[in-house]
Design an enzyme around this catalytic site. Structure first.
Site, PDB file in Angstrom:
ATOM      1  N   LYS A 169       0.316   7.371   8.529  1.00 43.68           N
ATOM      2  CA  LYS A 169      -0.026   8.553   9.335  1.00 43.68           C
ATOM      3  C   LYS A 169      -0.761   8.050  10.578  1.00 43.68           C
ATOM      4  O   LYS A 169      -1.993   8.053  10.609  1.00 43.68           O
ATOM      5  CB  LYS A 169      -0.984   9.464   8.564  1.00 43.68           C
ATOM      6  CG  LYS A 169      -0.425  10.205   7.390  1.00 43.68           C
ATOM      7  CD  LYS A 169      -1.523  11.153   6.874  1.00 43.68           C
ATOM      8  CE  LYS A 169      -1.286  11.591   5.462  1.00 43.68           C
ATOM      9  NZ  LYS A 169      -2.448  12.325   4.910  1.00 43.68           N
ATOM     10  N   ASP A 211      -4.007   5.858   6.256  1.00 43.32           N
ATOM     11  CA  ASP A 211      -4.486   7.107   6.844  1.00 43.32           C
ATOM     12  C   ASP A 211      -5.485   6.728   7.944  1.00 43.32           C
ATOM     13  O   ASP A 211      -5.088   6.378   9.044  1.00 43.32           O
ATOM     14  CB  ASP A 211      -5.104   7.915   5.696  1.00 43.32           C
ATOM     15  CG  ASP A 211      -5.477   9.331   6.069  1.00 43.32           C
ATOM     16  OD1 ASP A 211      -4.688   9.984   6.762  1.00 43.32           O
ATOM     17  OD2 ASP A 211      -6.557   9.793   5.657  1.00 43.32           O
ATOM     18  N   ASP A 249      -1.169  10.662  -5.196  1.00 43.76           N
ATOM     19  CA  ASP A 249      -1.724  11.739  -6.009  1.00 43.76           C
ATOM     20  C   ASP A 249      -2.499  12.773  -5.206  1.00 43.76           C
ATOM     21  O   ASP A 249      -2.922  12.520  -4.085  1.00 43.76           O
ATOM     22  CB  ASP A 249      -2.693  11.162  -7.047  1.00 43.76           C
ATOM     23  CG  ASP A 249      -4.006  10.706  -6.407  1.00 43.76           C
ATOM     24  OD1 ASP A 249      -3.957   9.849  -5.493  1.00 43.76           O
ATOM     25  OD2 ASP A 249      -5.070  11.222  -6.790  1.00 43.76           O
ATOM     26  N   GLU A 267       0.846  -1.192   0.000  1.00 44.02           N
ATOM     27  CA  GLU A 267       0.000   0.000   0.000  1.00 44.02           C
ATOM     28  C   GLU A 267       0.880   1.241   0.000  1.00 44.02           C
ATOM     29  O   GLU A 267       2.028   1.211   0.455  1.00 44.02           O
ATOM     30  CB  GLU A 267      -0.935  -0.062   1.227  1.00 44.02           C
ATOM     31  CG  GLU A 267      -1.886   1.091   1.408  1.00 44.02           C
ATOM     32  CD  GLU A 267      -2.856   1.330   0.248  1.00 44.02           C
ATOM     33  OE1 GLU A 267      -2.393   1.475  -0.902  1.00 44.02           O
ATOM     34  OE2 GLU A 267      -4.065   1.427   0.508  1.00 44.02           O
ATOM     35  N   ARG A 274       1.694  11.983  -9.263  1.00 47.83           N
ATOM     36  CA  ARG A 274       2.081  10.606  -8.944  1.00 47.83           C
ATOM     37  C   ARG A 274       3.528  10.306  -9.336  1.00 47.83           C
ATOM     38  O   ARG A 274       4.214   9.536  -8.674  1.00 47.83           O
ATOM     39  CB  ARG A 274       1.185   9.608  -9.689  1.00 47.83           C
ATOM     40  CG  ARG A 274      -0.209   9.484  -9.119  1.00 47.83           C
ATOM     41  CD  ARG A 274      -0.884   8.247  -9.689  1.00 47.83           C
ATOM     42  NE  ARG A 274      -2.340   8.291  -9.551  1.00 47.83           N
ATOM     43  CZ  ARG A 274      -3.000   7.920  -8.463  1.00 47.83           C
ATOM     44  NH1 ARG A 274      -2.337   7.516  -7.398  1.00 47.83           N
ATOM     45  NH2 ARG A 274      -4.318   7.982  -8.419  1.00 47.83           N
ATOM     46  N   THR A 311      -9.637   1.666   4.405  1.00 44.25           N
ATOM     47  CA  THR A 311      -9.458   0.944   3.146  1.00 44.25           C
ATOM     48  C   THR A 311      -8.780  -0.399   3.396  1.00 44.25           C
ATOM     49  O   THR A 311      -9.237  -1.452   2.954  1.00 44.25           O
ATOM     50  CB  THR A 311      -8.596   1.777   2.168  1.00 44.25           C
ATOM     51  OG1 THR A 311      -9.163   3.081   2.047  1.00 44.25           O
ATOM     52  CG2 THR A 311      -8.526   1.120   0.798  1.00 44.25           C
TER      53      THR A 311
HETATM   54  P1  IMP Z   1      -7.585   5.286   4.474  1.00 43.58           P
HETATM   55  O1  IMP Z   1      -8.700   4.350   4.108  1.00 43.58           O
HETATM   56  O2  IMP Z   1      -8.121   6.523   5.165  1.00 43.58           O
HETATM   57  O3  IMP Z   1      -6.463   4.667   5.248  1.00 43.58           O
HETATM   58  O4  IMP Z   1      -7.078   5.888   3.121  1.00 43.58           O
HETATM   59  C1  IMP Z   1      -6.000   5.433   2.437  1.00 43.58           C
HETATM   60  C2  IMP Z   1      -6.022   5.993   1.047  1.00 43.58           C
HETATM   61  O5  IMP Z   1      -6.311   7.409   1.065  1.00 43.58           O
HETATM   62  C3  IMP Z   1      -4.671   5.869   0.379  1.00 43.58           C
HETATM   63  O6  IMP Z   1      -4.540   4.659  -0.317  1.00 43.58           O
HETATM   64  C4  IMP Z   1      -4.630   7.087  -0.507  1.00 43.58           C
HETATM   65  O7  IMP Z   1      -5.229   6.800  -1.761  1.00 43.58           O
HETATM   66  C5  IMP Z   1      -5.469   8.120   0.198  1.00 43.58           C
HETATM   67  N1  IMP Z   1      -4.633   9.059   0.989  1.00 43.58           N
HETATM   68  C6  IMP Z   1      -4.617   9.213   2.330  1.00 43.58           C
HETATM   69  N2  IMP Z   1      -3.749  10.161   2.718  1.00 43.58           N
HETATM   70  C7  IMP Z   1      -3.188  10.614   1.573  1.00 43.58           C
HETATM   71  C8  IMP Z   1      -2.169  11.613   1.307  1.00 43.58           C
HETATM   72  O8  IMP Z   1      -1.596  12.281   2.190  1.00 43.58           O
HETATM   73  N3  IMP Z   1      -1.844  11.777  -0.005  1.00 43.58           N
HETATM   74  C9  IMP Z   1      -2.423  11.081  -1.026  1.00 43.58           C
HETATM   75  N4  IMP Z   1      -3.362  10.146  -0.817  1.00 43.58           N
HETATM   76  C10 IMP Z   1      -3.739   9.919   0.468  1.00 43.58           C
HETATM   77 MG    MG Z   2      -5.689   8.358  -3.895  1.00 42.49          MG
END
Ligand code: IMP
Ligand code: MG
Length: 173
Positions: A128, A100, A156, A96, A162, A104
């Site tokens: 993060k 965040d 992105d 991955e 990217r 996902t």
């Molecule tokens: P999560 O489900 O909140 O953990 O989101 C993860 C997805 O959010 C990643 O695979 C990215 O596509 C997008 N994402 C989260 N933070 C960032 C960032 O700082 N820059 C770019 N994409 C991010």
């Molecule tokens: Mg994205």
């Protein structure tokens, strides 16, 4: 307007990728592994990592969409492109770009586990931790970063940036 600055240089990213590759090669010694690249963000990380892991490697790709705006994800995940092949009985590492909220990956790891791989691990370039909403066990982490919006090395902002060779930081000014 967006302002872009360097957070992690290309040299530092690649040095860390080499360390992760060496760790993975050690942990899976004598085995064949399958890397699952989560498109599109993980494409650069996956290729740089795969080239440096001294083991037999298979690659497969999956594309998921999480609903939300450009900077957040809602946790509802849709599979846009599924894997080409079964992972049953294989040693699988999900690659991955960034974790965040964790929503996902939490969804994805549960789904992949139900397909009965021999083992299932998670490797992320960036994490993060301060943003985590759902707990996800991470086996390999490139860098833990503060709560900034980052781009480059596959990541992105509205599909742009990217192909930057480093990890940049975006500020909206
Ligand atoms: P999560 O489900 O909140 O953990 O989101 C993860 C997805 O959010 C990643 O695979 C990215 O596509 C997008 N994402 C989260 N933070 C960032 C960032 O700082 N820059 C770019 N994409 C991010
Ligand atoms: Mg994205």
């Amino acid at each position: 307007m967006e302002k872009l600055s360097v957070m992690i240089s290309e040299e530092d990213v690649l040095a860390r990728v080499a360390e992760l590759a060496a760790q993975i090669a050690k942990d899976y010694e004598g085995k064949e592994i399958k890397l699952i690249c989560i498109l599109k963000g993980s494409i650069f990380f996956t290729t740089e990592l795969a080239k440096r892991i001294d083991l037999p490697i298979k690659l497969d790709f999956m594309s998921v969409a999480s609903y939300g705006n450009e900077m957040t994800s809602s946790g509802r995940v849709k599979i846009v492109k599924d894997l080409d092949d079964s992972i049953r009985g294989e040693h699988v590492i999900v690659i991955e770009d960034i974790i965040d909220s964790g929503r996902t990956l939490s969804f994805l790891m549960d789904m992949l586990k139900s397909r009965q791989p021999e083992s299932l691990a998670l490797c992320t370039l960036l994490d993060k931790p301060s943003r985590r909403v759902v707990e996800v066990p991470v086996d390999y982490t490139g860098f833990q970063i503060p709560d900034e919006f980052v781009v480059g090395f596959g990541l992105d902002y509205a599909q742009r940036y990217r192909a930057l060779p480093y990890i940049g930081m975006i500020e909206l000014v």
